[in-house]
Design a protein around this motif. Structure first.
Motif, PDB file in Angstrom:
ATOM      1  N   ILE A 100       0.836  -1.205   0.000  1.00  0.00           N
ATOM      2  CA  ILE A 100       0.000   0.000   0.000  1.00  0.00           C
ATOM      3  C   ILE A 100       0.873   1.258   0.000  1.00  0.00           C
ATOM      4  N   LYS A 101       1.942   1.242   0.811  1.00  0.00           N
ATOM      5  CA  LYS A 101       2.848   2.387   0.850  1.00  0.00           C
ATOM      6  C   LYS A 101       3.521   2.606  -0.505  1.00  0.00           C
ATOM      7  N   ALA A 102       3.894   1.507  -1.162  1.00  0.00           N
ATOM      8  CA  ALA A 102       4.545   1.622  -2.465  1.00  0.00           C
ATOM      9  C   ALA A 102       3.600   2.238  -3.497  1.00  0.00           C
ATOM     10  N   LEU A 103       2.331   1.804  -3.464  1.00  0.00           N
ATOM     11  CA  LEU A 103       1.366   2.366  -4.404  1.00  0.00           C
ATOM     12  C   LEU A 103       1.109   3.837  -4.126  1.00  0.00           C
ATOM     13  N   ARG A 104       1.041   4.195  -2.848  1.00  0.00           N
ATOM     14  CA  ARG A 104       0.826   5.593  -2.497  1.00  0.00           C
ATOM     15  C   ARG A 104       2.016   6.459  -2.909  1.00  0.00           C
ATOM     16  N   ALA A 105       3.200   5.858  -2.892  1.00  0.00           N
ATOM     17  CA  ALA A 105       4.397   6.601  -3.301  1.00  0.00           C
ATOM     18  C   ALA A 105       4.430   6.819  -4.810  1.00  0.00           C
ATOM     19  N   GLY A 106       3.565   6.111  -5.530  1.00  0.00           N
ATOM     20  CA  GLY A 106       3.489   6.298  -6.979  1.00  0.00           C
ATOM     21  C   GLY A 106       4.161   5.208  -7.777  1.00  0.00           C
ATOM     22  N   ALA A 107       4.194   3.975  -7.237  1.00  0.00           N
ATOM     23  CA  ALA A 107       4.866   2.886  -7.952  1.00  0.00           C
ATOM     24  C   ALA A 107       4.154   2.567  -9.257  1.00  0.00           C
ATOM     25  N   SER A 108       4.952   2.368 -10.317  1.00  0.00           N
ATOM     26  CA  SER A 108       4.408   1.908 -11.589  1.00  0.00           C
ATOM     27  C   SER A 108       4.276   0.387 -11.587  1.00  0.00           C
ATOM     28  N   ASP A 109       5.137  -0.290 -10.811  1.00  0.00           N
ATOM     29  CA  ASP A 109       5.071  -1.745 -10.702  1.00  0.00           C
ATOM     30  C   ASP A 109       5.758  -2.154  -9.400  1.00  0.00           C
ATOM     31  N   PHE A 110       5.539  -3.394  -8.991  1.00  0.00           N
ATOM     32  CA  PHE A 110       6.016  -3.902  -7.705  1.00  0.00           C
ATOM     33  C   PHE A 110       6.470  -5.342  -7.941  1.00  0.00           C
ATOM     34  N   ILE A 111       7.775  -5.626  -7.701  1.00  0.00           N
ATOM     35  CA  ILE A 111       8.336  -6.949  -7.995  1.00  0.00           C
ATOM     36  C   ILE A 111       8.924  -7.557  -6.727  1.00  0.00           C
ATOM     37  N   LEU A 112       8.570  -8.815  -6.493  1.00  0.00           N
ATOM     38  CA  LEU A 112       9.075  -9.527  -5.319  1.00  0.00           C
ATOM     39  C   LEU A 112      10.394 -10.218  -5.630  1.00  0.00           C
ATOM     40  N   LYS A 113      11.328 -10.127  -4.677  1.00  0.00           N
ATOM     41  CA  LYS A 113      12.570 -10.876  -4.772  1.00  0.00           C
ATOM     42  C   LYS A 113      12.368 -12.239  -4.131  1.00  0.00           C
ATOM     43  N   PRO A 114      13.004 -13.272  -4.624  1.00  0.00           N
ATOM     44  CA  PRO A 114      13.827 -13.289  -5.839  1.00  0.00           C
ATOM     45  C   PRO A 114      12.959 -13.330  -7.094  1.00  0.00           C
ATOM     46  N   PHE A 115      13.436 -12.743  -8.158  1.00  0.00           N
ATOM     47  CA  PHE A 115      12.708 -12.752  -9.419  1.00  0.00           C
ATOM     48  C   PHE A 115      13.688 -13.178 -10.514  1.00  0.00           C
ATOM     49  N   ASN A 116      13.144 -13.656 -11.618  1.00  0.00           N
ATOM     50  CA  ASN A 116      14.034 -13.944 -12.746  1.00  0.00           C
ATOM     51  C   ASN A 116      14.110 -12.703 -13.640  1.00  0.00           C
ATOM     52  N   LEU A 117      15.127 -12.674 -14.452  1.00  0.00           N
ATOM     53  CA  LEU A 117      15.377 -11.495 -15.278  1.00  0.00           C
ATOM     54  C   LEU A 117      14.227 -11.218 -16.239  1.00  0.00           C
ATOM     55  N   GLU A 118      13.554 -12.294 -16.676  1.00  0.00           N
ATOM     56  CA  GLU A 118      12.431 -12.131 -17.607  1.00  0.00           C
ATOM     57  C   GLU A 118      11.324 -11.288 -16.980  1.00  0.00           C
ATOM     58  N   GLN A 119      11.020 -11.511 -15.697  1.00  0.00           N
ATOM     59  CA  GLN A 119       9.993 -10.735 -15.020  1.00  0.00           C
ATOM     60  C   GLN A 119      10.354  -9.255 -14.984  1.00  0.00           C
ATOM     61  N   MET A 120      11.594  -8.967 -14.653  1.00  0.00           N
ATOM     62  CA  MET A 120      12.028  -7.579 -14.566  1.00  0.00           C
ATOM     63  C   MET A 120      11.940  -6.892 -15.928  1.00  0.00           C
ATOM     64  N   MET A 121      12.407  -7.576 -16.970  1.00  0.00           N
ATOM     65  CA  MET A 121      12.417  -6.953 -18.284  1.00  0.00           C
ATOM     66  C   MET A 121      11.000  -6.723 -18.808  1.00  0.00           C
ATOM     67  N   GLN A 122      10.073  -7.595 -18.455  1.00  0.00           N
ATOM     68  CA  GLN A 122       8.679  -7.376 -18.848  1.00  0.00           C
ATOM     69  C   GLN A 122       8.114  -6.144 -18.150  1.00  0.00           C
ATOM     70  N   SER A 123       8.438  -6.001 -16.870  1.00  0.00           N
ATOM     71  CA  SER A 123       7.978  -4.831 -16.126  1.00  0.00           C
ATOM     72  C   SER A 123       8.572  -3.546 -16.705  1.00  0.00           C
ATOM     73  N   VAL A 124       9.866  -3.586 -17.009  1.00  0.00           N
ATOM     74  CA  VAL A 124      10.530  -2.421 -17.605  1.00  0.00           C
ATOM     75  C   VAL A 124       9.892  -2.075 -18.947  1.00  0.00           C
ATOM     76  N   SER A 125       9.618  -3.097 -19.745  1.00  0.00           N
ATOM     77  CA  SER A 125       9.031  -2.879 -21.056  1.00  0.00           C
ATOM     78  C   SER A 125       7.683  -2.186 -20.944  1.00  0.00           C
ATOM     79  N   ARG A 126       6.858  -2.607 -19.988  1.00  0.00           N
ATOM     80  CA  ARG A 126       5.543  -1.985 -19.809  1.00  0.00           C
ATOM     81  C   ARG A 126       5.679  -0.509 -19.438  1.00  0.00           C
ATOM     82  N   CYS A 127       6.593  -0.221 -18.533  1.00  0.00           N
ATOM     83  CA  CYS A 127       6.782   1.171 -18.084  1.00  0.00           C
ATOM     84  C   CYS A 127       7.261   2.071 -19.222  1.00  0.00           C
ATOM     85  N   ILE A 128       8.257   1.590 -19.954  1.00  0.00           N
ATOM     86  CA  ILE A 128       8.822   2.421 -21.015  1.00  0.00           C
ATOM     87  C   ILE A 128       7.842   2.584 -22.169  1.00  0.00           C
TER      88      ILE A 128
END
Length: 486
Positions: A100-128
């Motif tokens: 909730i705090k992350a969303l209030r701060a204005g997060a575009s996405d929220f990723i849990l560790k550990p994650f694989n690189l594919e998850q991160m790159m998909q999130s980055v792609s959506r944002c950009i």
């Protein structure tokens, strides 16, 4: 790894990774650097804030659990009055309260560790992708007619030659210089060059003569927050907005010499540096410049940089004056009649042979802009061109050069039916003569309007001839408007 758009779409994007784990920073930097021109890393909020103050970042990838201040407590980066970045939060200790705090701060996405690189790159792609769409929308707001096909009207031989040249030079990546008198349709040609080039980015126009010299650099290159007094927010310049598209620099001859140097560097390096930033950003922008001045003469007289002139003059499109394409007037008259009647909500008029003949007997110093202006007046007044001109000048055709109707009406309202007449001195130089019963204020207004009209409405050029600042002209026009006589 997920499919990304063409690499060229990412060259103007910058990313900052904030994580206290060196291994995580190294992995993300290596992966992201394959797609982005600028990727920086930091191990703490303090280090990240130092980088953020120096450079603009499109995307922040921030670990929530950091030594000292947590990622969510990075208030400077999330201040709504200055924030210009998307944010992806990472955390290995997620709970509902943290989310909730992350969303209030204005997060575009929220990723849990550990994650694989594919998850991160998909999130980055959506944002950009979302950011690129926002840039496109911003450009569309400046260019609402971009979606309509550009159609250069006319079948005269000179017009056909011009169309052929446009078709030849459009696919090139080289800069294009469009030359022609005021009112010949230089922006229309620039739009045609963009559409025929098949470039994927937007067409972004800028009138160099309409921007104050001290603001032009920020307008073109952008600036970071705090770059100068009053710069509370960062701003993307038009070069970045036009990435992968076309930047149209109208009235390039009005650009100050100091700014010409910066423009030349941007063209040669294919990179820009926002005002207040320490790093350059790569850009892919095709430049189309336009001028009604003789730039070669401006170079010889020291008012335009020679090296920039040769950089812009790689390909040239010369626009013919309307007096050199009089065969196009019937087609243009029909086109403007249909367009203007629809815009004005009035019935279209049918022109006779006499009307067309009258229009073709005039040399149109204001070119197509003046023709359109005259057509609009005729539709509004319900009088064909031949009849309208006879009423103004008896049976004398062609009509002498016209000022804008609201301006002439303003002069008429204040000084009566007498108007300044044209005469010639002993050297056959045309002059304006004024009735002796006019006041000095009447003469000043009439003279200013005539000079502005002689430059087809270009106030910058008129101001130079009058020996005053453009702001002085703007103030006088505003005063006349406030007085209800313009």
């Amino acid at each position: 790894m997920s499919d990304f758009p063409s690499t060229s779409l990412w060259t103007a994007v910058s990313v900052l990774v904030v994580d206290d784990e060196p291994g995580m920073r190294a992995i993300l930097k290596k992966a992201l650097s394959k797609k982005f021109a600028q990727v920086d890393v930091a191990g703490s909020i303090e280090e990240a804030e130092t980088l953020r103050k120096r450079c603009h970042f499109d995307l922040l990838i921030v670990d929530i659990n950091l030594p000292g201040r947590s990622g969510i407590e990075w208030h400077e980066a999330f201040d709504p009055s200055t924030r210009r970045s998307d944010v992806i939060f990472m955390t290995g200790y997620a709970d509902l309260d943290t989310a909730i705090k992350a969303l209030r701060a204005g997060a575009s996405d929220f990723i849990l560790k550990p994650f694989n690189l594919e998850q991160m790159m998909q999130s980055v792609s959506r944002c950009i992708e979302r950011r690129l769409v926002e840039r496109q929308n911003f450009a569309l707001q400046r260019d609402v007619e971009r979606i309509h096909p550009v159609d250069i009207i006319g079948d005269a031989e000179t017009t056909q030659k011009m169309k052929n040249v446009i078709a030849q030079v459009a696919p090139s990546l080289a800069a294009v210089l469009v030359e022609g008198e005021s009112g010949t349709g230089k922006e229309l040609v620039a739009r045609a060059l963009h559409q025929l080039s098949k470039r994927t980015g937007p067409f972004v126009p800028l009138n160099c003569g309409a921007i104050a010299p001290d603001l032009l650099e920020s307008e073109l290159f952008g600036h970071v927050s705090g770059a100068f007094t009053g710069a509370k927010k960062g701003r993307e310049g038009l070069f970045r907005v036009a990435n992968n598209g076309t930047l149209f620099l109208d009235e390039i001859g009005e650009m100050p010499l100091s700014m010409q140097s910066s423009l030349l560097r941007a063209l040669e390096q294919k990179a820009i540096r926002p005002v207040g930033a320490e790093r350059e950003v790569q850009i892919d922008v095709r430049i189309v410049a336009a001028t009604n001045r003789n730039l070669k003469q401006e170079v010889e007289e020291g008012r335009f940089r020679r090296d920039l002139y040769y950089r812009l003059n790689v390909l040239t499109v010369e626009l013919p004056a309307l007096r050199d394409r009089l065969d196009d007037i019937p087609t243009l008259a029909h086109h403007f009649t249909q367009v203007l009647a629809k815009e004005l909500g009035m019935q279209a008029m049918n022109w006779t042979h006499e009307d067309i003949q009258a229009m073709q007997s005039y040399d149109w110093p204001g070119n197509i802009r003046e023709l359109r202006n005259m057509m609009e007046r005729c539709i509004l007044l319900g009088k064909p061109p031949a009849e309208y001109w006879r009423e103004l000048q008896g049976d004398a055709i062609p009509l002498p050069r016209m000022v804008q109707p609201n301006q002439m009406q303003a002069v008429d309202a204040e000084v009566g039916s007498n108007r300044p007449c044209r005469c010639h001195d002993e050297n056959d130089v045309e002059q304006f003569c004024y009735p002796t019963d006019w006041t000095l204020k009447d003469v000043e207004k009439a003279h200013i309007l005539q000079v502005v009209d002689s430059h087809s409405g270009n106030k910058s050029a008129a101001a130079r001839q009058l020996g005053v600042a453009r702001k002085t002209l703007e103030r006088k026009f505003k005063d006349w408007a406030d007085e209800g006589v313009l």
